[in-house]
Design an enzyme around this catalytic site. Structure first.
Site, PDB file in Angstrom:
ATOM      1  CE  LYS A 145      -2.018   2.569   2.808  1.00 48.90           C
ATOM      2  NZ  LYS A 145      -1.975   3.848   1.913  1.00 48.90           N
ATOM      3  CB  CYS A 164      13.996   9.622   8.220  1.00 48.08           C
ATOM      4  SG  CYS A 164      13.981   7.944   6.930  1.00 48.08           S
ATOM      5  CD  GLU A 205      10.841  12.644  10.849  1.00 48.99           C
ATOM      6  OE1 GLU A 205       9.420  12.296  10.980  1.00 48.99           O
ATOM      7  OE2 GLU A 205      11.407  12.231  10.052  1.00 48.99           O
ATOM      8  CD  GLU A 224      13.434   3.647   8.432  1.00 47.77           C
ATOM      9  OE1 GLU A 224      13.261   4.711   9.409  1.00 47.77           O
ATOM     10  OE2 GLU A 224      13.797   3.850   7.038  1.00 47.77           O
TER      11      GLU A 224
HETATM   12  P1  ADP Z   1       3.278  10.823   6.631  1.00 54.03           P
HETATM   13  O1  ADP Z   1       2.943  11.491   7.156  1.00 54.03           O
HETATM   14  O2  ADP Z   1       4.770  10.891   6.191  1.00 54.03           O
HETATM   15  O3  ADP Z   1       2.183  10.768   5.463  1.00 54.03           O
HETATM   16  P2  ADP Z   1       2.483   7.936   7.798  1.00 54.03           P
HETATM   17  O4  ADP Z   1       2.583   7.338   8.531  1.00 54.03           O
HETATM   18  O5  ADP Z   1       0.184   8.776   8.373  1.00 54.03           O
HETATM   19  O6  ADP Z   1       3.510   9.185   7.229  1.00 54.03           O
HETATM   20  O7  ADP Z   1       1.740   7.511   6.621  1.00 54.03           O
HETATM   21  C1  ADP Z   1       2.830   6.539   5.993  1.00 54.03           C
HETATM   22  C2  ADP Z   1       2.283   5.476   5.199  1.00 54.03           C
HETATM   23  O8  ADP Z   1       1.142   4.522   6.203  1.00 54.03           O
HETATM   24  C3  ADP Z   1       0.910   6.116   4.254  1.00 54.03           C
HETATM   25  O9  ADP Z   1       0.919   4.574   3.051  1.00 54.03           O
HETATM   26  C4  ADP Z   1      -0.577   5.708   4.658  1.00 54.03           C
HETATM   27  O10 ADP Z   1      -1.299   5.891   4.024  1.00 54.03           O
HETATM   28  C5  ADP Z   1      -0.522   4.723   6.327  1.00 54.03           C
HETATM   29  N1  ADP Z   1      -1.171   4.918   6.812  1.00 54.03           N
HETATM   30  C6  ADP Z   1      -1.264   5.959   7.657  1.00 54.03           C
HETATM   31  N2  ADP Z   1      -1.934   5.658   8.485  1.00 54.03           N
HETATM   32  C7  ADP Z   1      -2.842   3.994   8.590  1.00 54.03           C
HETATM   33  C8  ADP Z   1      -3.458   2.967   8.575  1.00 54.03           C
HETATM   34  N3  ADP Z   1      -4.097   3.643  10.292  1.00 54.03           N
HETATM   35  N4  ADP Z   1      -3.349   1.610   8.734  1.00 54.03           N
HETATM   36  C9  ADP Z   1      -2.375   2.250   7.674  1.00 54.03           C
HETATM   37  N5  ADP Z   1      -1.794   2.184   6.441  1.00 54.03           N
HETATM   38  C10 ADP Z   1      -1.867   4.129   7.296  1.00 54.03           C
END
Ligand code: ADP
Length: 494
Positions: free
Chosen positions: A191, A300, A397, A266
């Site tokens: 995903k 990161c 960060e 990570e």
């Molecule tokens: P950023 O703020 O850098 O986008 P996130 O941690 O929100 O960082 O996103 C990193 C990845 O995690 C993206 O692919 C996002 O869609 C996914 N993501 C965010 N929330 C969830 C969740 N509850 N379950 C699974 N994947 C998630």
């Protein structure tokens, strides 16, 4: 804008980028579902296309397809054949590098020359490195102190892996997860971030072309809260491999605990890059600026906290400023650009909120800090100086082109300060005193320490953080281990 984009991309890449996209399941992209979202060019704010928000039903289909491949053709493929398929995959990524690079440059706003020069070679290297592993994954015979027993272990894949990636290195992150997961014999549902779906969808096509059986690599597009959440809660997913924010990582960790899934994380970093006065200061300052502003600081392991011995602070600030002023801000797909926009309007606002805290907490904006007078989510390369260790601009960060510069006076003072943050991903040390270099490296609580260099990365060298920066390592044998588990076989010789 469609015409302008056309002139910046080759025909094939433009057609793929602007087509509507659905999830990639069982060897092909399916028609977009009812719910879709628009993707946006961060350099212009204009819509690129619409992509499916894969709902629970689609996620289930993808996971079932991965489970079928794992139970079937992929799971039973001989190690040598798996190696051949992965080498072909690596070759295809390399052959299609120019096309793949355009997707990350467009959706992520990344300078195309940097995507071609850094991201693509890194992705190919991941596939090549891990392609060599399938024939070398070995168990052991175990010298148990039990009479008449023959005991051995087998190293086995985990099954269906949910690979969740962020928007800053879409293709690289997909490769960093796919390569070891596949080498270990798992199947994958990937995903990508909702901001950057294109390169992952194209990568899945290349996996099929390389001869990986349908269902071995699937891609579900969509939001974290919707598609991502459905994926990580699916009962047939046995492992979550995540790269992204600390907050989401903690949430996924809790979910994995509840359903007892394997997980590796990570997460973020606020990485102290330390310059001693006895270093090659000009070189150190040049690297400091490069790492702070590379991909607008949305990395990161960006050297986002620069700690400088007081006697050389002015020299370093001047050199960093000079480097920053030479950056050419522009569209990622324009070859002259050396720095692009931030990834989204929402993200730029978050970075600006941090900048608004600086003056009130005793710091100063040394240079930059403003938006550009043009469309898109641009922000000038920025440095702040004089903020305390606990101020948000130093402790958090920010994930933007904001370098926090802090003077220090002694080694004794430096170490606890450098270790004071909640993250422990990476650090840099610049000195010509070899004893000091090792001494400091060993005292820093960071997963990677670079000495007289910064941001080197190779598929063979483990990379991953301590403290709030995550669990588990990417790259090297460690990166493979987290996609395997042992089975122990006891046999009576009596
Ligand atoms: P950023 O703020 O850098 O986008 P996130 O941690 O929100 O960082 O996103 C990193 C990845 O995690 C993206 O692919 C996002 O869609 C996914 N993501 C965010 N929330 C969830 C969740 N509850 N379950 C699974 N994947 C998630």
């Amino acid at each position: 804008m469609a015409t302008a984009l056309e002139s910046l991309m080759d025909q094939r890449a433009h057609a793929f980028a602007t087509a509507e996209h659905g999830a990639f399941i069982d060897g092909a992209e399916i028609a977009p579902s009812e719910k879709t979202f628009s993707t946006v060019d961060p350099a212009t704010g204009e819509v690129i296309t619409t992509v499916a928000e894969s709902e629970d039903r689609v996620v289930d289909q993808a996971v079932q397809s991965a489970a079928k491949a794992f139970e079937g053709e992929w799971g039973s493929m001989l190690p040598a054949d798996r190696e051949t398929a992965l080498h072909r995959f690596a070759n295809l990524v390399e052959e299609n590098a120019a096309e793949l690079a355009q997707y990350d440059a467009l959706e992520g706003g990344k300078p195309i020359a940097q995507v071609e020069g850094v991201d693509l070679p890194l992705a190919v290297e991941q596939f090549r490195y891990y392609a060599g592993w399938p024939t070398k994954i070995q168990g052991a015979t175990v010298p148990v102190s039990t009479p008449n027993a023959h005991v051995y272990t087998r190293r086995m894949p985990l099954g269906v892996v949910a690979a969740i990636t962020p928007w800053n290195f879409p293709l690289c992150q997909a490769a960093i997860k796919l390569a070891p997961a596949l080498a270990a014999g798992n199947s994958v549902v990937l995903k990508p971030s909702e901001l950057t779906s294109l390169s992952s969808l194209r990568l899945a096509q290349l996996a099929v072309e390389a001869g990986l059986p349908a269902g071995t690599v699937n891609v579900v597009t969509g939001s974290g809260a919707g598609t991502g959440q459905a994926l990580i809660s699916h009962p047939l997913v046995n492992k979550i491999s995540f790269t992204g924010s600390e907050a989401t990582g903690r949430h996924l960790g809790a979910e994995a605990g509840r359903s007892l899934k394997h997980i590796s994380l990570e997460l973020g970093g606020k990485n102290p890059n330390i310059i001693f006065a006895d270093a090659d200061v000009a070189k150190a300052a040049a690297y400091a600026a490069t790492t702070a502003y590379f991909y607008s600081g949305q990395v990161c392991f960006s050297g986002s906290r620069l700690m400088v011995e007081r006697s050389v602070v002015d020299e370093v600030v001047e050199a960093v400023k000079e480097h920053a002023s030479a950056l050419v801000l522009g569209h990622g797909l324009e070859r002259a650009s050396t720095m692009g926009p931030l990834a989204s309007a929402h993200h730029r606002e978050k970075v600006e909120r941090y900048l608004n805290t600086v003056e009130g907490t005793g710091g100063t904006v040394a240079f930059g800090g403003s938006r550009l007078d043009r469309a898109g989510f641009f922000l000038q390369p920025t440095a702040v100086i004089g903020s305390a260790d606990s101020d948000p601009v130093v402790a958090d960060e920010i994930f933007g082109p904001v370098l926090a510069i802090q003077p220090f006076d002694s080694l004794e003072e430096l170490i606890p300060r450098a270790n004071s943050g909640k993250y422990g991903l990476s650090a840099g040390v610049w000195t010509n005193d070899v004893r000091k270099a090792h001494n400091v490296a060993q005292q820093l609580r960071a997963g990677t320490v670079w000495v007289n260099t910064y941001a080197d990365y190779n598929a063979a060298a483990p990379f991953g953080g301590t403290k709030s920066s995550g669990l588990g390592k990417d790259c090297g044998p460690d990166g493979l281990d987290k996609f395997l588990e042992s089975q122990t076989v006891w046999m009576s010789l009596a």
